[in-house]
Design a protein around this motif. Structure first.
Motif, PDB file in Angstrom:
ATOM      1  N   ALA A   5       1.029  -6.694  -2.924  1.00  0.00           N
ATOM      2  CA  ALA A   5       1.796  -5.982  -1.900  1.00  0.00           C
ATOM      3  C   ALA A   5       0.965  -5.798  -0.631  1.00  0.00           C
ATOM      4  O   ALA A   5      -0.257  -5.650  -0.686  1.00  0.00           O
ATOM      5  N   ARG A   6       1.639  -5.824   0.517  1.00  0.00           N
ATOM      6  CA  ARG A   6       0.968  -5.684   1.800  1.00  0.00           C
ATOM      7  C   ARG A   6       0.995  -4.237   2.269  1.00  0.00           C
ATOM      8  O   ARG A   6       1.807  -3.434   1.814  1.00  0.00           O
ATOM      9  N   LEU A   7       0.119  -3.931   3.207  1.00  0.00           N
ATOM     10  CA  LEU A   7       0.046  -2.581   3.744  1.00  0.00           C
ATOM     11  C   LEU A   7       1.366  -2.197   4.407  1.00  0.00           C
ATOM     12  O   LEU A   7       1.845  -1.058   4.261  1.00  0.00           O
ATOM     13  N   GLU A   8       1.987  -3.158   5.105  1.00  0.00           N
ATOM     14  CA  GLU A   8       3.234  -2.853   5.807  1.00  0.00           C
ATOM     15  C   GLU A   8       4.416  -2.656   4.855  1.00  0.00           C
ATOM     16  O   GLU A   8       5.497  -2.227   5.279  1.00  0.00           O
ATOM     17  N   ASP A   9       4.214  -2.951   3.568  1.00  0.00           N
ATOM     18  CA  ASP A   9       5.276  -2.695   2.586  1.00  0.00           C
ATOM     19  C   ASP A   9       5.369  -1.215   2.216  1.00  0.00           C
ATOM     20  O   ASP A   9       6.349  -0.791   1.595  1.00  0.00           O
ATOM     21  N   LEU A  10       4.348  -0.456   2.576  1.00  0.00           N
ATOM     22  CA  LEU A  10       4.322   0.959   2.225  1.00  0.00           C
ATOM     23  C   LEU A  10       4.957   1.788   3.338  1.00  0.00           C
ATOM     24  O   LEU A  10       4.815   1.469   4.521  1.00  0.00           O
ATOM     25  N   PRO A  11       5.633   2.867   2.992  1.00  0.00           N
ATOM     26  CA  PRO A  11       6.292   3.709   4.002  1.00  0.00           C
ATOM     27  C   PRO A  11       5.274   4.343   4.954  1.00  0.00           C
ATOM     28  O   PRO A  11       4.196   4.778   4.510  1.00  0.00           O
ATOM     29  N   PRO A  25      -5.342   2.751   0.230  1.00  0.00           N
ATOM     30  CA  PRO A  25      -4.863   1.984  -0.921  1.00  0.00           C
ATOM     31  C   PRO A  25      -5.660   0.693  -1.059  1.00  0.00           C
ATOM     32  O   PRO A  25      -5.866  -0.031  -0.081  1.00  0.00           O
ATOM     33  N   LEU A  26      -6.118   0.396  -2.260  1.00  0.00           N
ATOM     34  CA  LEU A  26      -6.946  -0.776  -2.481  1.00  0.00           C
ATOM     35  C   LEU A  26      -6.140  -2.072  -2.507  1.00  0.00           C
ATOM     36  O   LEU A  26      -6.542  -3.078  -1.928  1.00  0.00           O
ATOM     37  N   TRP A  27      -4.986  -2.053  -3.166  1.00  0.00           N
ATOM     38  CA  TRP A  27      -4.324  -3.315  -3.477  1.00  0.00           C
ATOM     39  C   TRP A  27      -3.967  -4.185  -2.272  1.00  0.00           C
ATOM     40  O   TRP A  27      -4.077  -5.410  -2.370  1.00  0.00           O
ATOM     41  N   PRO A  28      -3.614  -3.626  -1.096  1.00  0.00           N
ATOM     42  CA  PRO A  28      -3.331  -4.544   0.019  1.00  0.00           C
ATOM     43  C   PRO A  28      -4.573  -5.305   0.518  1.00  0.00           C
ATOM     44  O   PRO A  28      -4.446  -6.354   1.142  1.00  0.00           O
ATOM     45  N   SER A  29      -5.761  -4.763   0.252  1.00  0.00           N
ATOM     46  CA  SER A  29      -6.997  -5.389   0.724  1.00  0.00           C
ATOM     47  C   SER A  29      -7.841  -5.967  -0.406  1.00  0.00           C
ATOM     48  O   SER A  29      -8.961  -6.432  -0.169  1.00  0.00           O
ATOM     49  N   LEU A  30      -7.320  -5.953  -1.624  1.00  0.00           N
ATOM     50  CA  LEU A  30      -8.115  -6.350  -2.785  1.00  0.00           C
ATOM     51  C   LEU A  30      -8.627  -7.778  -2.669  1.00  0.00           C
ATOM     52  O   LEU A  30      -9.775  -8.077  -2.995  1.00  0.00           O
ATOM     53  N   ARG A  31      -7.783  -8.699  -2.179  1.00  0.00           N
ATOM     54  CA  ARG A  31      -8.207 -10.093  -2.081  1.00  0.00           C
ATOM     55  C   ARG A  31      -9.204 -10.308  -0.938  1.00  0.00           C
ATOM     56  O   ARG A  31      -9.910 -11.321  -0.907  1.00  0.00           O
TER      57      ARG A  31
END
Length: 344
Positions: A5-11, A25-31
């Motif tokens: 998921a991307r950062l812009e997917d979050l409200p 949040p880690l997951w948008p930058s994990l890769r």
């Protein structure tokens, strides 16, 4: 791997709540921080041409007196890290330093380790903890962490050398600082011939206060060893390492230093490795291929290659070429991060 998921997917409200609480949040930058299979280096393949640096360095000597500069240096900065960050790689800082006739760069000591590779000029010296190290072309002089050192010049022509420091790493660790001092009295001459003929003091392994028994590595001795090895091993690449003669370990703890000889019309292909590398031409000329980028190097030119690059060093001339190399292998080995891969 599955797309995250991307950062812009979050409200926006959720992101604002996180930001207010100093959370990310880690997951948008994990890769970005854990890319698949190999790192994504910021270090770019790059060459700094000495014939472009020298006029600007000489002009710096005209514009800024040594008393106002302390160390008159032009930093070889890699744009991949941002020029303002003054890094050649994530670990290695490079600078071309100028000392004019009769100048003295005052004594200081600092936490980053440094070496000086003499590029041009004679009759300058570095005094390290009372040991006077004369500077001649190609010599390597250590100024390790915490040791007092200063530079002086008794000659009539400018002297230029290449500084190599682990400053980026020490600065990142918030451990970088300097302390000023007074002119050092010369207590002894550096590099007495105590390691000749494979002989060492009987109790050499007891080194209470001398982790660096050798501070100056003369180029003429290193060059002759490379030439001798080239005659003895006619097919293999010829490379020597700068080491602590009492332990056989790298001469400094974070960055490794070596010298390589390219025979006339010889090509040396290096295996991709996890450590970024710096190449500086001591004598001769060479062509360097870093992945798909090609550069022609003359005497005193400096090149930088990122981690896991496929590197070809090519000498197309009828004269040997001698190359000084700095790399990040020692610190990576200490941390269990170093690796070498097969070429594609």
């Amino acid at each position: 791997m599955e797309q995250l998921a991307r950062l812009e997917d979050l409200p926006p409200r959720y992101l604002a709540d996180l930001n207010q609480r100093n959370l990310v949040p880690l997951w948008p930058s994990l890769r970005d921080v854990l890319p698949p299979l190999k790192p994504i280096p910021k270090t770019q393949a790059l060459v700094w041409k000495f014939n472009e640096i020298k006029p600007l360095l000489i002009e710096a000597g005209e514009l800024t007196p040594i008393e106002k500069a302390e160390r008159r240096v032009l930093v070889l900065a890699n744009p991949g890290h941002g020029l303002e960050n003054m890094r050649a790689t994530s670990v290695i800082y490079l600078g071309m330093q100028l000392l004019l006739a009769k100048e003295w760069a005052p004594a200081h000591r600092h936490t980053p380790n440094a070496v000086r590779l003499i590029v041009e000029g004679e009759k300058a010296y570095t005094t390290v903890e009372g040991q006077k190290c004369e500077m001649s072309h190609g010599d390597l002089i250590l100024t390790p962490s915490g040791l007092w050192h200063e530079h002086g010049h008794d000659g009539d022509e400018p002297v230029i050398w290449l500084d190599v420091l682990d400053l980026p790493l020490v600065y990142y660790m918030e451990a970088s600082y300097v302390e000023g001092g007074d002119c050092q009295p010369v207590q002894r001459i550096a590099n007495k011939p105590r390691y000749a003929a494979g002989l060492v003091p009987k109790h050499h392994h007891i080194r209470a206060d001398q982790d660096y028994p050798m501070l100056r590595y003369p180029w003429q001795e290193a060059k002759q060893l490379l030439i001798d090895l080239a005659h003895e091993h006619t097919q293999a690449p010829v490379q020597i390492a700068y080491v602590n003669p009492e332990t056989g370990e790298d001469c400094q703890k974070i960055i490794g230093y070596s010298a390589l000889m390219l025979r006339p019309n010889e090509t040396v292909q290096l295996q991709p490795r996890s450590a970024a590398m710096v190449f500086h031409i001591i004598e001769g000329q060479a062509h360097i291929k870093i992945d798909e980028k090609n550069y022609d190097l003359e005497k005193a030119d400096t090149a930088c290659a990122p981690c896991f690059s496929q590197i070809d060093l090519i000498n197309t001339s009828s004269e040997p070429c001698f190359i000084f190399i700095a790399d990040e292998a020692p610190i990576q080995k200490k941390l269990g991060l170093y690796s070498v891969r097969n070429r594609i």
